[in-house]
Enzyme design. Structure first.
Site, PDB file in Angstrom:
ATOM      1  N   LYS A 118       0.839  -1.205   0.000  1.00 21.57           N
ATOM      2  CA  LYS A 118       0.000   0.000   0.000  1.00 21.57           C
ATOM      3  C   LYS A 118       0.875   1.257   0.000  1.00 21.57           C
ATOM      4  O   LYS A 118       0.660   2.173  -0.795  1.00 21.57           O
ATOM      5  CB  LYS A 118      -0.917  -0.012   1.229  1.00 21.57           C
ATOM      6  CG  LYS A 118      -2.262   0.655   0.944  1.00 21.57           C
ATOM      7  CD  LYS A 118      -3.244   0.428   2.080  1.00 21.57           C
ATOM      8  CE  LYS A 118      -3.225   1.609   3.016  1.00 21.57           C
ATOM      9  NZ  LYS A 118      -3.844   1.370   4.305  1.00 21.57           N
ATOM     10  N   LYS A 197       3.104   4.942  10.851  1.00 20.68           N
ATOM     11  CA  LYS A 197       4.419   4.833  11.479  1.00 20.68           C
ATOM     12  C   LYS A 197       5.431   5.665  10.691  1.00 20.68           C
ATOM     13  O   LYS A 197       5.292   5.829   9.475  1.00 20.68           O
ATOM     14  CB  LYS A 197       4.847   3.361  11.567  1.00 20.68           C
ATOM     15  CG  LYS A 197       5.501   2.827  10.319  1.00 20.68           C
ATOM     16  CD  LYS A 197       6.258   1.533  10.577  1.00 20.68           C
ATOM     17  CE  LYS A 197       6.933   1.088   9.293  1.00 20.68           C
ATOM     18  NZ  LYS A 197       8.370   1.207   9.241  1.00 20.68           N
ATOM     19  N   LYS A 200      10.743   5.955   5.980  1.00 22.74           N
ATOM     20  CA  LYS A 200      11.570   6.650   4.993  1.00 22.74           C
ATOM     21  C   LYS A 200      10.744   7.047   3.783  1.00 22.74           C
ATOM     22  O   LYS A 200      10.966   8.074   3.176  1.00 22.74           O
ATOM     23  CB  LYS A 200      12.676   5.722   4.482  1.00 22.74           C
ATOM     24  CG  LYS A 200      13.687   5.283   5.483  1.00 22.74           C
ATOM     25  CD  LYS A 200      14.832   4.587   4.721  1.00 22.74           C
ATOM     26  CE  LYS A 200      15.431   3.448   5.516  1.00 22.74           C
ATOM     27  NZ  LYS A 200      14.857   2.149   5.163  1.00 22.74           N
TER      28      LYS A 200
HETATM   29  P1  ATP Z   1      10.757   1.902   4.001  1.00 24.10           P
HETATM   30  O1  ATP Z   1       9.783   3.033   3.945  1.00 24.10           O
HETATM   31  O2  ATP Z   1      11.739   1.891   2.869  1.00 24.10           O
HETATM   32  O3  ATP Z   1      10.105   0.577   4.263  1.00 24.10           O
HETATM   33  P2  ATP Z   1      11.275   2.120   6.789  1.00 24.10           P
HETATM   34  O4  ATP Z   1      11.430   3.478   7.357  1.00 24.10           O
HETATM   35  O5  ATP Z   1       9.992   1.397   7.002  1.00 24.10           O
HETATM   36  O6  ATP Z   1      11.642   2.235   5.256  1.00 24.10           O
HETATM   37  P3  ATP Z   1      12.824  -0.279   7.054  1.00 24.10           P
HETATM   38  O7  ATP Z   1      14.139  -0.304   6.343  1.00 24.10           O
HETATM   39  O8  ATP Z   1      11.648  -0.961   6.436  1.00 24.10           O
HETATM   40  O9  ATP Z   1      12.467   1.249   7.325  1.00 24.10           O
HETATM   41  O10 ATP Z   1      12.985  -0.816   8.545  1.00 24.10           O
HETATM   42  C1  ATP Z   1      14.228  -1.072   9.154  1.00 24.10           C
HETATM   43  C2  ATP Z   1      14.059  -1.440  10.615  1.00 24.10           C
HETATM   44  O11 ATP Z   1      13.577  -0.318  11.365  1.00 24.10           O
HETATM   45  C3  ATP Z   1      13.034  -2.545  10.869  1.00 24.10           C
HETATM   46  O12 ATP Z   1      13.499  -3.310  11.953  1.00 24.10           O
HETATM   47  C4  ATP Z   1      11.796  -1.807  11.255  1.00 24.10           C
HETATM   48  O13 ATP Z   1      10.948  -2.595  12.067  1.00 24.10           O
HETATM   49  C5  ATP Z   1      12.369  -0.628  12.030  1.00 24.10           C
HETATM   50  N1  ATP Z   1      11.486   0.546  11.922  1.00 24.10           N
HETATM   51  C6  ATP Z   1      11.190   1.206  10.791  1.00 24.10           C
HETATM   52  N2  ATP Z   1      10.340   2.219  11.039  1.00 24.10           N
HETATM   53  C7  ATP Z   1      10.091   2.199  12.379  1.00 24.10           C
HETATM   54  C8  ATP Z   1       9.298   3.001  13.269  1.00 24.10           C
HETATM   55  N3  ATP Z   1       8.584   4.025  12.823  1.00 24.10           N
HETATM   56  N4  ATP Z   1       9.281   2.679  14.587  1.00 24.10           N
HETATM   57  C9  ATP Z   1      10.009   1.639  15.062  1.00 24.10           C
HETATM   58  N5  ATP Z   1      10.787   0.853  14.279  1.00 24.10           N
HETATM   59  C10 ATP Z   1      10.837   1.114  12.956  1.00 24.10           C
HETATM   60 MG    MG Z   2       9.549  -0.572   6.055  1.00 22.18          MG
END
Ligand code: ATP
Ligand code: MG
Length: 352
Positions: A118, A197, A200
């Site tokens: 999504k 949440k 990035k």
């Molecule tokens: P993308 O948007 O590319 O998915 P993202 O910000 O969701 O990026 P990821 O690379 O998917 O980041 O996640 C890396 C790690 O950080 C994972 O362990 C994830 O659970 C944790 N994480 C990401 N966003 C959060 C958040 N808002 N709060 C707590 N943990 C997070």
């Molecule tokens: Mg992610």
């Protein structure tokens, strides 16, 4: 006795944010001495939602930024391995073996996958995205890790990892530990927009590398209590992102308690609450920013760390894949064929 092992990491889709810190990074830094740590720059995982040539071209730059964020937060490359996923070829093979041990409905029950589709604006699931947690299983089991520090959204993936490891162990031979997840102080930090949440990809993040000015600007624009149109209206603290951040990052507990009390009584304006938050965040980020620019100035350092880490991971990967093939009996089939072919070639040469 050998230390237990950690594997975790991030997709190279941009710089790291406050959510990463409280969800996973803080635990990684704290556990570095207790565990042997492997940190993955998961570029193959990026392909599940970002497969274009431009996306792929950004891997080198984004990986560099991730490593700088790690170092700035205190990850020590002399203790921990940082590696680039796509450069360790064993992971592709391990992924395939594990794919045979999971059913499609089991994968469809994992909620985070639909959320990812999504937020990437995908109306239908790519096959690779459905298989994301299987590839993640291969990452985690590659160094035969025991613990996986991750945010809440990843918890269900680790559950699947345990199931797959158990299935492999019973089907063939006991070679994998059943890893546990370790969720951070704030399991899922909300974004500055208050609606999802922090991520990035959603433009609702405060980066660990943002300047003090950027932090001030983002905090000033944060979502608070929408029902509170004037400072003298009592506001809600629960679920209010500004107070969630105060709780997570402001070490001055008295100040936070005072702000909360006045907020619920309608005796403080959003501006003051936000200014104090920006100040707390900047005090938290100042040393991280300083360290980051120190490492950034050393040209080639990041690349050396990533290169050495990847070479180190390749050794581990070869060991694990060998163990797997032996346990499965796959190595034996090929060896037999090779031996017989060799004998036959020799006998042909002799007779001609
Ligand atoms: P993308 O948007 O590319 O998915 P993202 O910000 O969701 O990026 P990821 O690379 O998917 O980041 O996640 C890396 C790690 O950080 C994972 O362990 C994830 O659970 C944790 N994480 C990401 N966003 C959060 C958040 N808002 N709060 C707590 N943990 C997070
Ligand atoms: Mg992610």
């Amino acid at each position: 006795m050998d230390k237990k092992r950690i594997l975790t990491g991030d997709r190279p889709t941009g710089k790291l944010h406050l959510g990463h810190y409280v969800g996973s990074l803080k635990n990684r830094v704290e556990l570095q001495d207790k565990y042997d740590c492997f940190f993955i720059i998961a570029d193959l995982h990026m392909l599940t939602t970002k497969p274009t040539k431009e996306d792929i071209e950004s891997i080198a730059v984004n990986s560099r930024e991730l490593v700088l964020d790690y170092l700035a937060c205190g990850i020590d490359p002399s203790k921990s391995v940082i590696y680039l996923q796509s450069a360790v070829h064993e992971v592709y093979e391990m992924n395939l073996f594990f794919e045979m041990l999971v059913t499609v409905p089991r994968l469809q029950r994992i909620p985070s996958i639909k959320d990812m589709a999504k937020s990437a604006n995908l109306s239908e699931l790519p096959f690779g995205l459905l298989g994301y947690p299987i590839l993640q299983t291969a990452d985690i089991l590659m160094p035969r890790a025991n613990l996986v520090p991750v945010g809440k959204d990843n918890e269900s993936h680790i559950e699947l990892t345990r199931e797959i490891a158990k299935r492999f162990n019973t089907l063939y031979e006991e070679i994998f530990p059943l890893p546990d997840s370790l969720i951070g102080d704030v399991p899922s930090l909300i974004g500055t927009d208050g609606s999802a949440k922090m991520s990035k990809s959603l433009g609702n993040a405060i980066m660990l590398s943002d300047t003090a000015k950027e932090v001030e600007k983002k905090v000033a624009g944060m979502y608070t209590d929408p029902a509170r149109v004037r400072a003298d209206i009592p506001g809600k603290v629960e679920g209010n992102p500004v107070f969630i951040y105060h709780d997570a990052f402001n070490p001055n507990l008295e100040e936070v308690a005072d702000l909360k009390a006045r907020y619920t009584q309608g005796k403080v304006g959003d501006v003051e609450v936000k200014q104090k938050l920006a100040k707390a965040l900047n005090s938290f980020l100042d040393p991280i920013r300083d360290k980051r620019s120190g490492y950034e100035a050393q040209k080639g350092l990041v690349e050396e760390i990533l290169f050495d880490g990847t070479m180190r991971m390749r050794e581990e990967a070869a060991i694990t894949l060998n163990l797997m093939k032996k346990a499965m009996g796959l190595a034996g089939a090929w060896k037999k064929i090779a031996r017989k072919a060799e004998e036959y070639k020799k006998s042909k040469a002799k007779n001609s």
